[in-house]
Design a protein around this motif. Structure first.
Motif, short mmCIF file in Angstrom:
data_model
loop_
_atom_site.label_atom_id
_atom_site.label_comp_id
_atom_site.label_asym_id
_atom_site.label_seq_id
_atom_site.Cartn_x
_atom_site.Cartn_y
_atom_site.Cartn_z
N ARG A 282 0.88 -1.18 0.08
CA ARG A 282 0.13 0.12 0.01
C ARG A 282 0.80 1.32 0.01
N ASP A 283 0.54 2.18 -0.60
CA ASP A 283 1.24 3.45 -0.74
C ASP A 283 1.16 4.30 0.52
N GLU A 284 2.22 3.90 1.27
CA GLU A 284 2.04 4.40 3.03
C GLU A 284 3.33 4.23 3.29
N SER A 285 4.13 5.17 4.43
CA SER A 285 5.26 4.90 4.73
C SER A 285 5.19 3.83 5.91
N PHE A 286 6.56 3.58 6.21
CA PHE A 286 6.78 2.36 7.16
C PHE A 286 6.10 2.92 8.45
N ASP A 287 6.44 4.15 8.89
CA ASP A 287 6.19 4.77 10.21
C ASP A 287 4.44 4.59 10.13
N THR A 288 3.89 4.90 9.27
CA THR A 288 2.19 4.93 9.14
C THR A 288 1.89 3.42 9.33
N SER A 289 2.31 2.52 8.58
CA SER A 289 2.01 1.10 8.97
C SER A 289 2.43 0.58 10.34
N LEU A 290 3.54 1.06 10.89
CA LEU A 290 3.96 0.61 12.39
C LEU A 290 3.01 1.27 13.16
N TYR A 291 2.42 2.62 12.76
CA TYR A 291 1.37 3.31 13.74
C TYR A 291 0.25 2.54 13.89
N ARG A 292 -0.14 2.26 12.74
CA ARG A 292 -1.56 1.31 12.54
C ARG A 292 -1.26 0.18 13.58
N ALA A 293 -0.09 -0.53 13.25
CA ALA A 293 -0.10 -2.07 13.89
C ALA A 293 -0.11 -1.93 15.48
N ILE A 294 0.63 -0.76 15.97
CA ILE A 294 0.80 -0.58 17.33
C ILE A 294 -0.66 -0.24 17.99
N THR A 295 -1.27 0.59 17.21
CA THR A 295 -2.75 1.00 17.54
C THR A 295 -3.66 -0.33 17.56
N VAL A 296 -3.67 -1.10 16.56
CA VAL A 296 -4.06 -2.41 16.72
C VAL A 296 -3.98 -3.43 17.86
N LEU A 297 -2.45 -3.28 18.17
CA LEU A 297 -2.17 -3.78 19.24
C LEU A 297 -2.59 -3.72 20.62
N VAL A 298 -2.87 -2.24 20.61
CA VAL A 298 -3.43 -1.60 21.82
C VAL A 298 -5.14 -2.18 21.84
N ALA A 299 -5.39 -2.06 20.85
CA ALA A 299 -7.09 -1.98 20.48
C ALA A 299 -7.27 -3.67 20.98
N ALA A 300 -6.47 -4.54 20.44
CA ALA A 300 -6.86 -5.85 20.78
C ALA A 300 -6.40 -6.69 21.90
N SER A 301 -5.63 -6.01 22.73
CA SER A 301 -5.36 -6.61 23.91
C SER A 301 -6.49 -6.89 24.87
N PRO A 302 -6.51 -7.96 25.27
CA PRO A 302 -7.94 -8.55 26.29
C PRO A 302 -7.57 -8.20 27.84
N CYS A 303 -7.29 -7.16 28.02
CA CYS A 303 -6.97 -6.76 29.41
C CYS A 303 -8.19 -6.73 30.20
N ALA A 304 -9.09 -6.10 30.00
CA ALA A 304 -10.62 -6.27 30.43
C ALA A 304 -11.21 -7.63 30.65
N LEU A 305 -10.87 -8.22 29.34
CA LEU A 305 -11.34 -9.83 29.55
C LEU A 305 -10.61 -10.60 30.67
N ALA A 306 -9.34 -10.62 30.99
CA ALA A 306 -8.62 -11.12 31.62
C ALA A 306 -9.18 -11.04 33.17
#
Length: 655
Positions: A282-306
């Motif tokens: 996709r036409d975007e920078s590595f930093d943009t992809s990394l930022y999205r990945a980190i945001t997903v990492l935060v969103a997907a973490s099941p802290c409340a479930l645990a």
């Protein structure tokens, strides 16, 4: 030994028990300072960066310690995900977002531990019930010794308004004792001394008006107590020990969420890793992809479930303990919340457990008071439990004492007794005794007997001078609170309430009718009760059985949840039952079932909240529609919400 690394115990060690909470707050303070420097001042960038780095330290230290313990074992859980997200945020220069993540996560962590500790303290406060020393009477003198040094058969003196140091039997004095710390009973119980301590029965079988428990509080009169249990074996010690075992027992929902996390976390790590390389297609920078990945990492973490299930389970168990109910683990708590069928043992559970005089009916020349006097004189010479019950009740009702006119009492096995009274023969027993003694039972008497037998009474005829002169009936009466308790159980959703008894079917039916049972099964041997439980499980899947934890043990063991009443003082009841009502009050049953249902409801709410946030945030973050700050706020906010929701159980009460 030189290679052995010291274990890092940061929790509660640096600046007191709330160190983790203080660190989370400091993380927030330095985050706020860094934000102010960055946005509202013209100071150098390194100053705001320094503030964010300090914030990272305070927010990440406890999480890093937790993660470092698990990573060598190949365990990658929520702590690891959060550290990875914070490091990634720092790598792309989003220090403020990373610090915000650590602040909210560490705050949630601290509140989670605070909530769990609060629930544990509510239970473990039981451990502080017993006094540290006891006043022992030895060789005519009083000696203050540690309770660990007490021995069986020591005599301890309990002064007014002090805690009782050991389980035992009162041998001198009478007082009212506050048993609330053990049984949950709000009203002090009157206690008095036992006249004889020779050939004492087992502790559980001594009349409860003579026994006291360690940790309960004496009233306004001094007592002398014969110690029957050592400190380590006392009811309160057993209770604390079993509570500590309870904490390790996972509920069904906890097991499911643990399995879920086991495969969910690696999948999240894999997805996040792949998202880091979206820039290749996709036409975007590595930093943009990394930022999205980190945001997903935060969103997907099941802290409340645990934390959603263990916080609710422990809070529910703690609330039960405050009310004198021991629930042995999350499984019992959750199962009890699903029960719609309850089987009851009869004697001592739905009934008082001892026969009471119900009728004294003159049928001949003797008046009621003369008949009562005759029966008292004869029955007072018998050791049969029914004879003792009849004698005691007649003495109280008619204000009588034995005149010692009876003599030569003989028991006739399975039929009754005969004796001489004022030089004439007396027979007290069933029709078979009368027939064997050639005493005519008039046809007008039989219908009276049949009606009483139909209503569950045990009936005896009284014959004097070869004629029937009266009729006596006794019955193990229902508890005064049984009917109202069953009505309350019905109101909260219990559909079937069945009594299992070895007594005659007529007795079972009569009691069932009086107190509002759905059904009564009589004439049951222990193995018949097991068969009855199997049939009920086949029909209703899950059932509870309520008894004393000793009798009917096979049937109780087979039930989904076994509930023992009057478990205080009974090691067997504490060991065998899934739920132990420390007091002998059946009216506590609706409370514990209501609490279990509330716990189950809150567990479901917590899982819905925690999974709902994940399901909402993950697609939004993958599509890049939100930033890491919003993801952090929603994610950690849900953790705090489920913890606070679980803590509501600590204030649960029946409506």
């Amino acid at each position: 030994m030189a290679n052995k690394k010291p274990t890092l115990h940061l929790n509660h060690q640096i600046i007191g028990k709330k160190t983790e909470l203080y660190f989370a707050i400091l993380c927030g303070v330095f985050l706020f300072i860094g934000f102010l420097i960055e946005k509202l001042t013209g100071l150098a960038d390194w100053m705001s960066l320094l503030s964010y780095i300090i914030s990272y330290f305070f927010g990440g230290v406890f999480i890093s310690v937790e993660a470092s313990k698990k990573i060598p074992k190949g365990e990658f859980d929520i702590d690891f995900l959060m550290i990875a997200a914070a490091v990634g945020a720092a790598y792309i220069g989003s220090w403020a977002e990373g610090a915000l993540l650590l602040f909210l996560f560490s705050l949630g962590h601290a509140l989670e531990h605070h909530a769990m500790n609060k629930a544990k303290k509510s239970i473990k406060a039981l451990g502080n019930l017993s006094p540290k020393t006891a006043l022992v009477k030895r060789n005519g003198t009083l000696e203050d010794i540690p309770i660990e040094d007490l021995k069986i058969n020591d005599v301890i003196v309990i002064k007014t308004n002090t805690k009782i140091a050991a389980d035992g039997v009162i041998i001198s004095g009478s007082s009212s004792v506050n048993q609330a710390p053990i049984t949950g009973e709000s009203i002090p119980i009157d206690k008095t001394f036992r006249e004889s301590t020779h050939n004492l029965p087992d502790f559980k079988h001594i009349d409860k008006k003579h026994i006291v428990f360690a940790g309960t509080i004496n009233g306004d009169s001094s007592l002398e107590v014969l110690v029957l249990k050592l400190s380590k074996d006392s009811t309160v010690s057993r209770l604390v020990q079993m509570v500590s075992e309870v904490e390790a027992q996972k509920s069904p929902t906890q097991r499911i969420t643990k399995k879920f996390e086991k495969w969910y976390v690696p999948i999240v790590i894999l997805v996040v890793f792949l998202l880091c390389f979206v820039f290749l297609i996709r036409d975007e920078s590595f930093d943009t992809s990394l930022y999205r990945a980190i945001t997903v990492l935060v969103a997907a973490s099941p802290c409340a479930l645990a934390i959603s299930t263990p916080s609710a389970v422990l809070s529910g168990i703690a609330r039960a303990a405050q009310n004198g109910v021991l629930i042995k683990g999350g499984k019992a708590l959750e199962d009890l919340g699903e029960i719609t069928t309850i089987a009851f043992d009869k004697t001592g559970t739905l009934t008082e457990g001892k026969p009471k005089l119900t009728n004294l009916i003159p049928l001949g020349d003797l008046g009621e008071s003369d008949l009562a006097q005759l029966v008292v004189d004869v029955e007072s010479l018998s050791n049969h439990p029914l004879a003792k019950a009849i004698t005691n009740d007649l003495k109280l009702k008619y204000n009588l004492e034995s005149q010692h006119k009876a003599s030569n009492v003989n028991a006739v096995q399975g039929k009754g007794i005969n004796a001489f009274y004022a030089d004439d023969r007396v027979f007290i027993g069933n029709i078979k005794l009368m027939e064997d003694s050639r005493i005519k039972v008039d046809d007008t008497i039989r219908p009276k007997m049949d009606q009483l037998l139909k209503n569950g009474h045990t009936v005896m005829l009284v014959a004097y001078k070869t004629k029937i002169v009266g009729l006596i009936s006794v019955m193990d009466l229902p508890r005064k609170t049984a009917a109202s308790t069953l009505k309350r159980l019905k109101e909260i959703g219990i559909k079937y309430m069945i009594m299992l008894t070895g007594d005659h079917q007529n007795v079972g039916d009569a009691i069932a009718k009086q107190i509002g049972l759905t059904e009564a099964k009589g004439n049951l041997l222990p193995e018949d009760k097991v068969s009855a439980i199997k049939q009920l499980i086949k029909r209703d899947k899950k059932i509870a059985m309520v008894g004393d934890g000793v009798n009917d043990a096979p049937a109780m063991a087979l039930s989904t949840v076994s509930v023992a009443m009057g478990a205080a003082g009974s090691d067997v009841a504490l060991e065998t039952a899934d739920v132990a009502l420390m007091s002998d009050k059946i009216e506590n049953l609706p409370f514990v079932i209501g609490l279990s249902r509330a716990s189950k409801r809150i567990i479901k709410q917590n899982i819905f909240i925690s999974l709902g946030v994940v399901v909402l945030l993950v697609p939004v973050t993958i599509l890049g529609l939100t930033n890491i700050g919003v993801a952090v706020a929603f994610h950690e906010g849900s953790t705090i919400v489920v913890v606070l929701n679980a803590l509501r159980l600590l204030r649960y009460s029946m409506k």
